[in-house]
Structures are given as C-alpha cells and as structure tokens.
Design a protein around this motif. Structure first.
Motif, PDB file in Angstrom:
ATOM      1  N   ALA A 101       5.156  65.162 -48.356  1.00 13.85           N
ATOM      2  CA  ALA A 101       3.916  64.989 -47.596  1.00 13.85           C
ATOM      3  C   ALA A 101       3.950  65.808 -46.309  1.00 13.85           C
ATOM      4  N   GLU A 102       5.094  65.827 -45.627  1.00 13.59           N
ATOM      5  CA  GLU A 102       5.223  66.634 -44.411  1.00 13.59           C
ATOM      6  C   GLU A 102       5.156  68.122 -44.738  1.00 13.59           C
ATOM      7  N   HIS A 103       5.755  68.510 -45.875  1.00 17.97           N
ATOM      8  CA  HIS A 103       5.724  69.915 -46.296  1.00 17.97           C
ATOM      9  C   HIS A 103       4.292  70.368 -46.569  1.00 17.97           C
ATOM     10  N   LEU A 104       3.482  69.474 -47.179  1.00 21.89           N
ATOM     11  CA  LEU A 104       2.108  69.821 -47.527  1.00 21.89           C
ATOM     12  C   LEU A 104       1.128  69.564 -46.384  1.00 21.89           C
ATOM     13  N   GLY A 105       1.538  68.757 -45.411  1.00 19.35           N
ATOM     14  CA  GLY A 105       0.633  68.388 -44.333  1.00 19.35           C
ATOM     15  C   GLY A 105      -0.470  67.453 -44.799  1.00 19.35           C
ATOM     16  N   VAL A 106      -0.116  66.495 -45.653  1.00 19.48           N
ATOM     17  CA  VAL A 106      -1.104  65.574 -46.218  1.00 19.48           C
ATOM     18  C   VAL A 106      -0.679  64.136 -45.983  1.00 19.48           C
ATOM     19  N   GLU A 107      -1.642  63.249 -46.172  1.00 17.27           N
ATOM     20  CA  GLU A 107      -1.359  61.819 -46.217  1.00 17.27           C
ATOM     21  C   GLU A 107      -1.285  61.399 -47.683  1.00 17.27           C
ATOM     22  N   ILE A 108      -0.285  60.628 -48.048  1.00 15.00           N
ATOM     23  CA  ILE A 108      -0.150  60.184 -49.435  1.00 15.00           C
ATOM     24  C   ILE A 108      -1.262  59.181 -49.746  1.00 15.00           C
ATOM     25  N   PRO A 109      -2.093  59.466 -50.753  1.00 12.33           N
ATOM     26  CA  PRO A 109      -3.253  58.606 -51.052  1.00 12.33           C
ATOM     27  C   PRO A 109      -2.853  57.361 -51.831  1.00 12.33           C
ATOM     28  N   MET A 110      -2.099  56.472 -51.214  1.00 13.57           N
ATOM     29  CA  MET A 110      -1.543  55.341 -51.937  1.00 13.57           C
ATOM     30  C   MET A 110      -2.615  54.394 -52.477  1.00 13.57           C
ATOM     31  N   GLU A 111      -3.791  54.348 -51.833  1.00 15.19           N
ATOM     32  CA  GLU A 111      -4.837  53.420 -52.275  1.00 15.19           C
ATOM     33  C   GLU A 111      -5.816  54.070 -53.234  1.00 15.19           C
ATOM     34  N   ALA A 112      -5.592  55.331 -53.609  1.00 10.61           N
ATOM     35  CA  ALA A 112      -6.510  56.012 -54.522  1.00 10.61           C
ATOM     36  C   ALA A 112      -6.491  55.338 -55.890  1.00 10.61           C
ATOM     37  N   ARG A 113      -7.663  54.977 -56.395  1.00  9.35           N
ATOM     38  CA  ARG A 113      -7.741  54.317 -57.703  1.00  9.35           C
ATOM     39  C   ARG A 113      -7.238  55.236 -58.803  1.00  9.35           C
ATOM     40  N   SER A 114      -7.511  56.532 -58.664  1.00 12.52           N
ATOM     41  CA  SER A 114      -7.064  57.472 -59.690  1.00 12.52           C
ATOM     42  C   SER A 114      -5.544  57.474 -59.813  1.00 12.52           C
ATOM     43  N   LEU A 115      -4.855  57.328 -58.690  1.00 10.72           N
ATOM     44  CA  LEU A 115      -3.396  57.313 -58.711  1.00 10.72           C
ATOM     45  C   LEU A 115      -2.886  56.058 -59.416  1.00 10.72           C
ATOM     46  N   ALA A 116      -3.555  54.936 -59.169  1.00 14.99           N
ATOM     47  CA  ALA A 116      -3.171  53.695 -59.839  1.00 14.99           C
ATOM     48  C   ALA A 116      -3.424  53.786 -61.347  1.00 14.99           C
ATOM     49  N   VAL A 117      -4.523  54.426 -61.738  1.00 17.82           N
ATOM     50  CA  VAL A 117      -4.838  54.586 -63.157  1.00 17.82           C
ATOM     51  C   VAL A 117      -3.757  55.413 -63.840  1.00 17.82           C
ATOM     52  N   LEU A 118      -3.343  56.500 -63.195  1.00 11.40           N
ATOM     53  CA  LEU A 118      -2.321  57.365 -63.767  1.00 11.40           C
ATOM     54  C   LEU A 118      -1.006  56.626 -63.928  1.00 11.40           C
ATOM     55  N   ALA A 119      -0.634  55.829 -62.929  1.00 15.01           N
ATOM     56  CA  ALA A 119       0.614  55.077 -63.008  1.00 15.01           C
ATOM     57  C   ALA A 119       0.554  54.065 -64.143  1.00 15.01           C
ATOM     58  N   ALA A 120      -0.594  53.395 -64.311  1.00 17.62           N
ATOM     59  CA  ALA A 120      -0.741  52.441 -65.416  1.00 17.62           C
ATOM     60  C   ALA A 120      -0.681  53.157 -66.755  1.00 17.62           C
TER      61      ALA A 120
END
Length: 349
Positions: A101-120
């Motif tokens: 995240a520091e390398h990319l300069g981003v915030e990790i979108p932990m609450e993104a629904r799409s990320l939860a869908v992918l993990a499921a």
C-alpha cells in the motif's frame, strides 16, 4: 538488460525482482488462502475426510481442535489446531499489505464489497492467477484521494457469507501481481507468504483418520516429560507413544485434553468454534449476547501487533476481549435447550 529472480535465479527480462513464474506462484498461493482458512474450520470441527486409502464416515467422537504447547518454547498450555500457522500467515499478510500500500500510495479498500465477494469466491473455486476482479482504491494525488478501479476477466458470484480480514488482504495482494514483482523486498514477500501458506496447508491436509491426542505425558529417566505427539485411529482404545513406547488409554488422554481446553482463552469466534468441537455448540448470537449481558466474563484482552499476538489485562486501542472456554461451556450446560436450538438456527461463524 536481464536480472536474476530473487527466488529461483531465472533471468528476468523486465528487470523486476521476481520472474513471472514465481510471481504467478505467489499470486496462486494468495488466492488459496480463503479456501485454506475455510478448510481449517472444517478440520477443527472434525468433519474433514482427507484420509488416504480408507473411506467411511467420521467418528461420533469429535476430535478436539487443540494442541498441547506446554513443552514448547514459551508455551502456554494449549492452542487451537493451526493457531500458530494462521497467526504467522496473518502477520505476513498484514505486514506485506502495508508495504505494498505504501509502495502504491493507496489505501487498502478493506470495506469494498467487491473485495469481500472475491474472497468468498476463492473459498470454493480454484481461481487462476489472473488479476481478480473489481477492486476500488483511493490513490493520493496532490493530497486528495482519487478513486480508481481495477477490473479482471472474472465475474463475481453473489456474496453469501462474511469473510475474514485475512481473506480480504490475501485477495487484495493477489490483485497486484505486477506490483508485487516490483517490490525491492519481493523475495522476502514470496518467502514469508508462500512459506506460511505451505505450513497452513500441511495442517489442513493432515491424515483425517488420525485423531490428535496431545503430547505424551510419560516421565523419562531424567524425570522430564516425553512430550511426543500422539495420534490414534478413530476407534482405537489405546495408543503407543512413538518415542518412549509407553501405552496410553485414549479416553484418559481425551479427558485431559478436554480439561485443558476449558482453560483456553479465546476471542469470541474462536470460543464458539472450540465449544462446537467439544460437543457443546453455541449460536453466534447467543455467545455475543452472553458477553453483552456480562454473563460471560471477559478474562483479558488480545492485541495483534507488528510483533505478533499478546494477551494483557489492560485495554489498549485495537484490543479484542478474550473469554475462557470453560465459562461458556458451563453457561451452555445451564441453558442446554436454548443454546442448542439457537445453534441449530444460527451456525454462521
């Protein structure tokens, strides 16, 4: 100009730290994390049937998902099956997610629904090493967050169950295959994550027809405990220690393990799984209600930090309450009907 891969020493034409093959291996192992964590819960509940050369239903006796750690360095008695492996994996995922995240300069979108869908999805499907799906990020540009989205060649199924933080982190890391290969510490990233996943896989894929019974309690000639790991067939009444050759009654060992399990300090999700494994399932909402009503006493606080996991009596930011398994079992005995009915209706962890 080509460089050598930090893991396999192959030549890397694009001059990144890892070659494409090692990068694909790293992504594949990250995408395997949700499925392995789901399989671990199955193994802890005693429902896994992964035995070699033998078929049949599982034993009516639920194997206890605990391991004796009294003879290990700084051991504290007992722990859940795979606890050390999942802690090591969690530490690796959190640490390298922060680095990326520091390398990319981003915030990790932990609450993104799409990320939860992918993990499921990854729990039940063999996902390829392609960049997985839509992940929304917020990059900082001129001091202001700028919304960006990544897309993949996969479609995502409907989310049907909540996912753990570690599952989200693993899938988020896997959605950056090129950037992972760019990291200066890509070799350390590969070794930490692939090694932790391999150890967890060995725990999950152990012989299901062998019940773990703890460590041998026999005293040797120098008055130290043998402490060799003991395992037995599901229907065995006796087991022989592979080290000192002493025979032990399985029922006696199981009674000792059950007594040790009562003293375990667990977070609420771990406590609910431990209670189910010893034959006293408690519904999720019932456990949390007991805690809210202070009928289930908080014993300490658990803190996960950069240096690992620790338990303390003092509340600190980010601390999670831990409870004694025996307290929950005693409550379940006093309310057997209500607890079992609730558990049958609500068994989602």
């Amino acid at each position: 100009m080509s460089t050598s891969c930090g893991v396999c020493t192959r030549l890397v034409g694009d001059r990144l730290t890892l070659c494409e093959q090692c990068g694909e291996t790293l992504v594949a192992e990250l995408l395997a994390v949700p499925g392995l964590l789901a399989d671990l819960e199955t193994a802890r509940s005693g429902q896994a049937r992964l035995d070699a050369g033998r078929t049949g239903g599982r034993s009516a006796e639920a194997p206890l998902p605990i391991k004796d750690t009294a003879s290990e360095h700084r051991g504290r008695g007992v722990r859940l099956l795979g606890e050390r492996d999942t802690t090591a994996l969690s530490t690796a995922l959190h640490g390298w997610a922060r680095v990326l995240a520091e390398h990319l300069g981003v915030e990790i979108p932990m609450e993104a629904r799409s990320l939860a869908v992918l993990a499921a999805n990854a729990r039940v499907t063999s996902m390829a090493a392609a960049v997985p799906a839509l992940v929304v990020e917020h990059r900082l540009s001129g001091g202001k967050p700028v919304r960006e989205a990544r897309f993949s060649r996969r479609t995502s199924a409907q989310l049907i169950a909540p996912v753990q933080l570690d599952e989200r982190l693993a899938v988020w890391l896997a959605s950056h295959p090129h950037e992972l290969r760019q990291l200066d510490a890509a070799e350390e990233t590969y070794n930490d994550i692939v090694g932790a996943v391999a150890r967890l896989r060995r725990t999950v894929d152990r012989r299901a027809d062998q019940r773990y019974l703890g460590r041998c309690p026999n005293l040797l000639a120098d008055q130290t405990k043998c402490a060799a790991n003991l395992s037995a067939e599901p229907d065995a009444a006796w087991v022989r220690c592979p080290r000192c050759r002493q025979q032990h009654e399985v029922r006696h060992l199981e009674d000792q393990a059950a007594a040790a399990a009562r003293e375990m300090l667990c977070t609420m999700p771990e406590l609910l799984r431990a209670c189910a494994a010893v034959g006293s399932p408690i519904a999720r909402r019932t456990g949390y209600r007991w805690a809210a009503e202070q009928r289930l006493t908080r014993r300490a606080w658990l803190i996960r930090g950069r240096v690992g996991v620790r338990i303390t009596d003092l509340h600190e930011p980010g601390a999670v309450p831990v409870y004694r398994v025996g307290d929950a079992l005693d409550l379940a005995c006093r309310e057997p009907v209500a607890a079992s009915n609730s558990a049958a209706r609500s068994n989602v962890p």
